[in-house]
Design a protein around this motif. Structure first.
Motif, mmCIF file in Angstrom:
data_model
loop_
_atom_site.group_PDB
_atom_site.id
_atom_site.type_symbol
_atom_site.label_atom_id
_atom_site.label_comp_id
_atom_site.label_asym_id
_atom_site.label_seq_id
_atom_site.Cartn_x
_atom_site.Cartn_y
_atom_site.Cartn_z
ATOM 1 N N ALA A 111 9.580 2.623 1.669
ATOM 2 C CA ALA A 111 10.219 3.503 0.689
ATOM 3 C C ALA A 111 9.499 4.839 0.588
ATOM 4 C CB ALA A 111 10.244 2.827 -0.680
ATOM 5 N N ALA A 112 10.236 5.827 0.104
ATOM 6 C CA ALA A 112 9.673 7.140 -0.221
ATOM 7 C C ALA A 112 9.951 7.409 -1.694
ATOM 8 C CB ALA A 112 10.296 8.226 0.643
ATOM 9 N N MET A 113 8.884 7.432 -2.491
ATOM 10 C CA MET A 113 9.016 7.651 -3.926
ATOM 11 C C MET A 113 8.655 9.089 -4.284
ATOM 12 S SD MET A 113 10.131 4.917 -5.196
ATOM 13 C CE MET A 113 10.586 3.478 -4.248
ATOM 14 N N ASN A 114 9.424 9.651 -5.189
ATOM 15 C CA ASN A 114 9.148 10.978 -5.740
ATOM 16 C C ASN A 114 8.592 10.785 -7.145
ATOM 17 O OD1 ASN A 114 10.577 12.840 -3.655
ATOM 18 N ND2 ASN A 114 12.041 11.209 -4.080
ATOM 19 N N LYS A 115 7.403 11.327 -7.377
ATOM 20 C CA LYS A 115 6.749 11.172 -8.681
ATOM 21 C C LYS A 115 6.672 12.535 -9.369
ATOM 22 C CE LYS A 115 3.552 7.979 -8.963
ATOM 23 N NZ LYS A 115 2.324 7.178 -8.790
ATOM 24 N N PHE A 116 7.267 12.590 -10.553
ATOM 25 C CA PHE A 116 7.303 13.821 -11.338
ATOM 26 C C PHE A 116 6.430 13.645 -12.572
ATOM 27 C CE2 PHE A 116 11.258 13.427 -8.996
ATOM 28 C CZ PHE A 116 11.355 14.661 -8.368
ATOM 29 N N TYR A 117 5.365 14.445 -12.676
ATOM 30 C CA TYR A 117 4.391 14.324 -13.755
ATOM 31 C C TYR A 117 4.753 15.229 -14.924
ATOM 32 C CZ TYR A 117 1.564 11.852 -10.321
ATOM 33 O OH TYR A 117 1.121 10.942 -9.394
ATOM 34 N N GLY A 156 0.817 -1.202 0.000
ATOM 35 C CA GLY A 156 0.000 0.000 0.000
ATOM 36 C C GLY A 156 0.851 1.253 0.000
ATOM 37 N N PHE A 157 0.213 2.379 -0.254
ATOM 38 C CA PHE A 157 0.925 3.647 -0.327
ATOM 39 C C PHE A 157 -0.014 4.794 -0.006
ATOM 40 C CE2 PHE A 157 -0.792 2.834 -4.543
ATOM 41 C CZ PHE A 157 -1.357 4.051 -4.891
ATOM 42 N N ILE A 158 0.574 5.964 0.218
ATOM 43 C CA ILE A 158 -0.180 7.214 0.336
ATOM 44 C C ILE A 158 0.443 8.203 -0.641
ATOM 45 C CG2 ILE A 158 -0.866 9.136 1.800
ATOM 46 C CD1 ILE A 158 -0.758 7.254 4.174
ATOM 47 N N ASN A 159 -0.337 8.664 -1.593
ATOM 48 C CA ASN A 159 0.131 9.620 -2.587
ATOM 49 C C ASN A 159 -0.212 11.025 -2.099
ATOM 50 O OD1 ASN A 159 -0.425 11.362 -5.186
ATOM 51 N ND2 ASN A 159 0.952 9.699 -5.796
ATOM 52 N N ILE A 160 0.820 11.838 -1.877
ATOM 53 C CA ILE A 160 0.636 13.197 -1.351
ATOM 54 C C ILE A 160 1.015 14.186 -2.448
ATOM 55 C CG2 ILE A 160 1.254 14.816 0.475
ATOM 56 C CD1 ILE A 160 2.232 12.328 2.084
ATOM 57 N N ALA A 161 0.001 14.798 -3.062
ATOM 58 C CA ALA A 161 0.233 15.750 -4.148
ATOM 59 C C ALA A 161 0.664 17.086 -3.555
ATOM 60 C CB ALA A 161 -1.027 15.908 -4.978
ATOM 61 N N LEU A 162 1.945 17.414 -3.687
ATOM 62 C CA LEU A 162 2.482 18.648 -3.120
ATOM 63 C C LEU A 162 2.515 19.793 -4.129
ATOM 64 C CD1 LEU A 162 5.407 17.136 -1.042
ATOM 65 C CD2 LEU A 162 3.191 17.951 -0.204
ATOM 66 N N ALA A 163 2.381 19.458 -5.407
ATOM 67 C CA ALA A 163 2.362 20.466 -6.469
ATOM 68 C C ALA A 163 1.682 19.856 -7.686
ATOM 69 C CB ALA A 163 3.785 20.918 -6.811
ATOM 70 N N ASP A 164 1.408 20.673 -8.697
ATOM 71 C CA ASP A 164 0.743 20.170 -9.900
ATOM 72 C C ASP A 164 1.552 19.087 -10.598
ATOM 73 O OD1 ASP A 164 -1.409 21.835 -9.551
ATOM 74 O OD2 ASP A 164 -0.653 23.401 -10.886
ATOM 75 N N TYR A 165 2.872 19.195 -10.514
ATOM 76 C CA TYR A 165 3.738 18.275 -11.250
ATOM 77 C C TYR A 165 4.519 17.324 -10.341
ATOM 78 C CZ TYR A 165 2.894 21.400 -15.187
ATOM 79 O OH TYR A 165 2.293 22.145 -16.184
ATOM 80 N N TYR A 166 4.240 17.333 -9.046
ATOM 81 C CA TYR A 166 5.048 16.528 -8.112
ATOM 82 C C TYR A 166 4.186 15.949 -7.002
ATOM 83 C CZ TYR A 166 8.224 15.375 -4.312
ATOM 84 O OH TYR A 166 8.881 14.717 -3.303
ATOM 85 N N ALA A 167 4.492 14.680 -6.652
ATOM 86 C CA ALA A 167 3.849 14.030 -5.511
ATOM 87 C C ALA A 167 4.885 13.210 -4.756
ATOM 88 C CB ALA A 167 2.698 13.138 -5.957
ATOM 89 N N LEU A 168 4.775 13.210 -3.431
ATOM 90 C CA LEU A 168 5.581 12.352 -2.579
ATOM 91 C C LEU A 168 4.739 11.128 -2.251
ATOM 92 C CD1 LEU A 168 8.128 11.875 -0.816
ATOM 93 C CD2 LEU A 168 6.916 13.092 1.022
ATOM 94 N N GLN A 169 5.327 9.939 -2.372
ATOM 95 C CA GLN A 169 4.547 8.717 -2.180
ATOM 96 C C GLN A 169 5.269 7.739 -1.250
ATOM 97 O OE1 GLN A 169 2.072 7.079 -5.415
ATOM 98 N NE2 GLN A 169 3.329 5.233 -5.230
ATOM 99 N N PRO A 170 4.994 7.792 0.069
ATOM 100 C CA PRO A 170 5.494 6.764 0.980
ATOM 101 C C PRO A 170 4.812 5.425 0.664
ATOM 102 C CG PRO A 170 4.769 8.717 2.177
ATOM 103 C CD PRO A 170 4.270 8.855 0.784
ATOM 104 N N GLU A 171 5.585 4.336 0.735
ATOM 105 C CA GLU A 171 5.067 3.015 0.399
ATOM 106 C C GLU A 171 5.539 1.976 1.416
ATOM 107 O OE1 GLU A 171 5.295 3.510 -4.486
ATOM 108 O OE2 GLU A 171 6.583 2.046 -3.472
#
Length: 197
Positions: free
Chosen positions: A92-98, A51-66
């Motif tokens: 893990a801590a994933m950085n997602k760049f859209y 499981g994970f929690i997707n935290i949208a911190l900006a329009d193009y970026y989200a932090l995702q602990p897993e």
């Protein structure tokens, strides 16, 4: 004193940003193609789930602990020893760049701590029944790409590289050459991000 005030200010700003961010929980599962470097073991196919929690911190970026359960190791190609199965809990801590603010295509970069919670070695040599231990932790670097649909479905392809040798103690007959025995995993998976509002 100034440094202390600055530190507290940064913490407060970070807390405000996270509290204002849109956090969405999710689940994921997928396929692992795992290997161990510098061994005679072949690639091993297995799975991961979590499981994970997707935290949208900006329009193009989200932090995702897993938190994931991941089955890794290597497959035997010999009658002398069996497969090496290593079961990890990955934090893990994933950085997602859209690429666009509407989500869709994205890049993934992250760092994780893999905790070895169990092994199914089946690795014995001769009459001594010598069993081999595996390092209790691994630190893994992850990179990948994915596509996220507006309704929450996500497809991802990742490559995870361990940085801590698994260190089979005494098992040198397993190895083709000297060097660190590092985890490498290609992961293909699907995830779903829930709406909580």
């Amino acid at each position: 004193m100034k440094k202390c005030i600055l530190f507290i200010g940064v913490l407060l700003l970070g807390s405000i940003a996270i509290s204002n961010a849109q956090a969405r929980p999710g689940i994921k599962l997928g396929f692992n193609n795992a290997s161990l470097s510098n061994t005679t073991l072949e690639n091993k196919q297995d799975f991961y789930i979590g499981g994970f929690i997707n935290i949208a911190l900006a329009d193009y970026y989200a932090l995702q602990p897993e938190v994931l359960y991941s089955r890794q190791g290597g497959a035997s190609n010999s009658n002398e020893y069996g497969d090496v199965d290593i079961n990890y809990v990955s934090i893990a801590a994933m950085n997602k760049f859209y690429v666009s603010p509407n989500k869709g295509f994205h890049f993934i970069v992250g760092l994780g701590l893999d905790l070895n919670i169990g092994n199914d070695f089946n690795v014995f040599f001769g009459s001594n029944n010598e069993e081999f231990d595996i390092s209790p932790v691994d630190i893994a670097l992850t990179g990948g790409i994915g596509y996220e649909f507006g309704f929450g479905l996500i497809f991802e392809a990742r490559f995870k590289q361990g940085t801590v040798s698994t260190d089979f103690l005494g098992g040198r007959d397993l190895f083709e050459e000297s060097g660190s025995q590092l985890n490498s995993v290609v992961q293909l998976g699907v995830a779903y991000k829930f709406k909580i509002k």
